[in-house]
Design a protein around this motif. Sequence first.
Motif, mmCIF file in Angstrom:
data_model
loop_
_atom_site.group_PDB
_atom_site.id
_atom_site.type_symbol
_atom_site.label_atom_id
_atom_site.label_comp_id
_atom_site.label_asym_id
_atom_site.label_seq_id
_atom_site.Cartn_x
_atom_site.Cartn_y
_atom_site.Cartn_z
ATOM 1 N N THR A 116 22.769 -14.921 -9.229
ATOM 2 C CA THR A 116 21.978 -13.898 -8.553
ATOM 3 C C THR A 116 22.893 -12.789 -8.037
ATOM 4 N N THR A 117 22.285 -11.681 -7.712
ATOM 5 C CA THR A 117 23.050 -10.579 -7.126
ATOM 6 C C THR A 117 23.758 -11.040 -5.860
ATOM 7 N N LEU A 118 23.028 -11.761 -5.017
ATOM 8 C CA LEU A 118 23.583 -12.204 -3.740
ATOM 9 C C LEU A 118 24.766 -13.141 -3.942
ATOM 10 N N GLU A 119 24.681 -14.042 -4.927
ATOM 11 C CA GLU A 119 25.799 -14.956 -5.190
ATOM 12 C C GLU A 119 27.054 -14.192 -5.597
ATOM 13 N N VAL A 120 26.875 -13.197 -6.457
ATOM 14 C CA VAL A 120 28.020 -12.388 -6.886
ATOM 15 C C VAL A 120 28.605 -11.635 -5.705
ATOM 16 N N VAL A 121 27.744 -11.005 -4.935
ATOM 17 C CA VAL A 121 28.211 -10.203 -3.800
ATOM 18 C C VAL A 121 28.914 -11.079 -2.770
ATOM 19 N N GLN A 122 28.365 -12.245 -2.481
ATOM 20 C CA GLN A 122 28.994 -13.125 -1.492
ATOM 21 C C GLN A 122 30.387 -13.549 -1.926
ATOM 22 N N GLU A 123 30.561 -13.800 -3.230
ATOM 23 C CA GLU A 123 31.885 -14.169 -3.730
ATOM 24 C C GLU A 123 32.848 -12.978 -3.634
ATOM 25 N N VAL A 124 32.346 -11.786 -3.911
ATOM 26 C CA VAL A 124 33.174 -10.583 -3.754
ATOM 27 C C VAL A 124 33.572 -10.418 -2.295
ATOM 28 N N PHE A 125 32.605 -10.591 -1.386
ATOM 29 C CA PHE A 125 32.905 -10.499 0.043
ATOM 30 C C PHE A 125 34.014 -11.472 0.423
ATOM 31 N N SER A 126 33.888 -12.707 -0.060
ATOM 32 C CA SER A 126 34.862 -13.743 0.278
ATOM 33 C C SER A 126 36.263 -13.361 -0.192
ATOM 34 N N LYS A 127 36.346 -12.860 -1.422
ATOM 35 C CA LYS A 127 37.650 -12.480 -1.958
ATOM 36 C C LYS A 127 38.214 -11.263 -1.234
ATOM 37 N N VAL A 128 37.350 -10.308 -0.894
ATOM 38 C CA VAL A 128 37.814 -9.118 -0.180
ATOM 39 C C VAL A 128 38.362 -9.502 1.185
#
Length: 389
Positions: free
Chosen positions: A358-370
């Motif tokens: 999902t969009t949210l899953e991708v974004v949350q992983e990006v947030f985590s890495k950032v």
Amino acid sequence: MALRSVASVYTYLEKSLLQPARRGFSTALSLPEIPSAVYGGRHTVALIPGDGIGPELTGYVKEVVRFSGAPVDFEEVGVNRESSDAELENALLALSRNGVGLKGNVETDLSRVNTKSKNVAIRKDLDLFANVVRCKSLPSYRTRHSNVDLVVIRENTEGEYSQLEHENVAGVVESLKIITEKNSARIAKYAFEYAVQHKRKKVCAVHKANIMKQSDGLFLHVCSEMAKLYPSIEFSNMIIDNCAMQMVSNPGQFEVMVMPNLYGNVIGNIGTGLVGGPGATPGANIGSRCAVFEQGTRNSGRSLVGKNIANPSAMLLASADMLCHIGLHTHGETIEQAVVEVLQEPELRTPDLGGNATTLEVVQEVFSKVKEKTKDNLERRIAEKKASA
């Protein structure tokens, strides 16, 4: 039609338009004249959510920029297909005042004949003369063609997009295509300077001069004259219909491509499709005093609204380019690296890239890495400061 020499063409462009190049997925180079909108040590960026999935994705952008620690405040201006002329004017003022913006796509109502495109209005009113889309293969994502890395540079203010149409008599519509020597020279120089700064060896001008001998003929002549000033760059030209075929059969032959407005829209979309589609490719609109970053194609994704399946990568990469453009290279590169790392994980790909995330899953992983990378950057700077004390 009187055609001028290379010396005459160059008088329009006495100083270089570009500053030194930078990294990875960069879509554009900065222009030195753009004002830096910095207040109290922070940058203010105009944000136009637009239509379709734009509001959703720009909402995620605000969060990822915050997680990166970038000193940026967004001045949000609501412009969409229903906006009034006054609302559009407010957006233009915000973009002009801040010198930089990030936007989603603003749709044009095709059923209203007298309604002109707000996207085009923004580009023309702010003289955002260069649209730049870098079509680069995504790591670990297989497509028909691997290792695609080409840049489409599109003249952004005239051509068929001049929006000069009228009905002579009932059932007969005349549309004017405008090509000028000055603007052709400006975009040609931008393309060659881009090639030099990014260490590209080839520039190809795309046209239809075999049929439109005066308009496209002028564009081709100016590009050919400009090429004489860059003997280290291999220059070629290609007719637009052949170019479309060559793009899908052998895209590896292209490095930097420069062309009038309509052709650039078509070729840019083909290039985007070759590497993953509209959700994966960022783009930029560059002018002498303003730059606006967005997705590489004009797809608003209206059918994806509320479904939590839109690919946020292009908008996040556009925000990374925007940060680097205003000098926040560490923050921009942190976001870009995080997005690229997430794209390498098949289980975190949205349906447009063949996954189920999902969009949210991708974004949350990006947030985590950032957040992780931002912490590492901070600790490294602290350690370097102590070591130099």
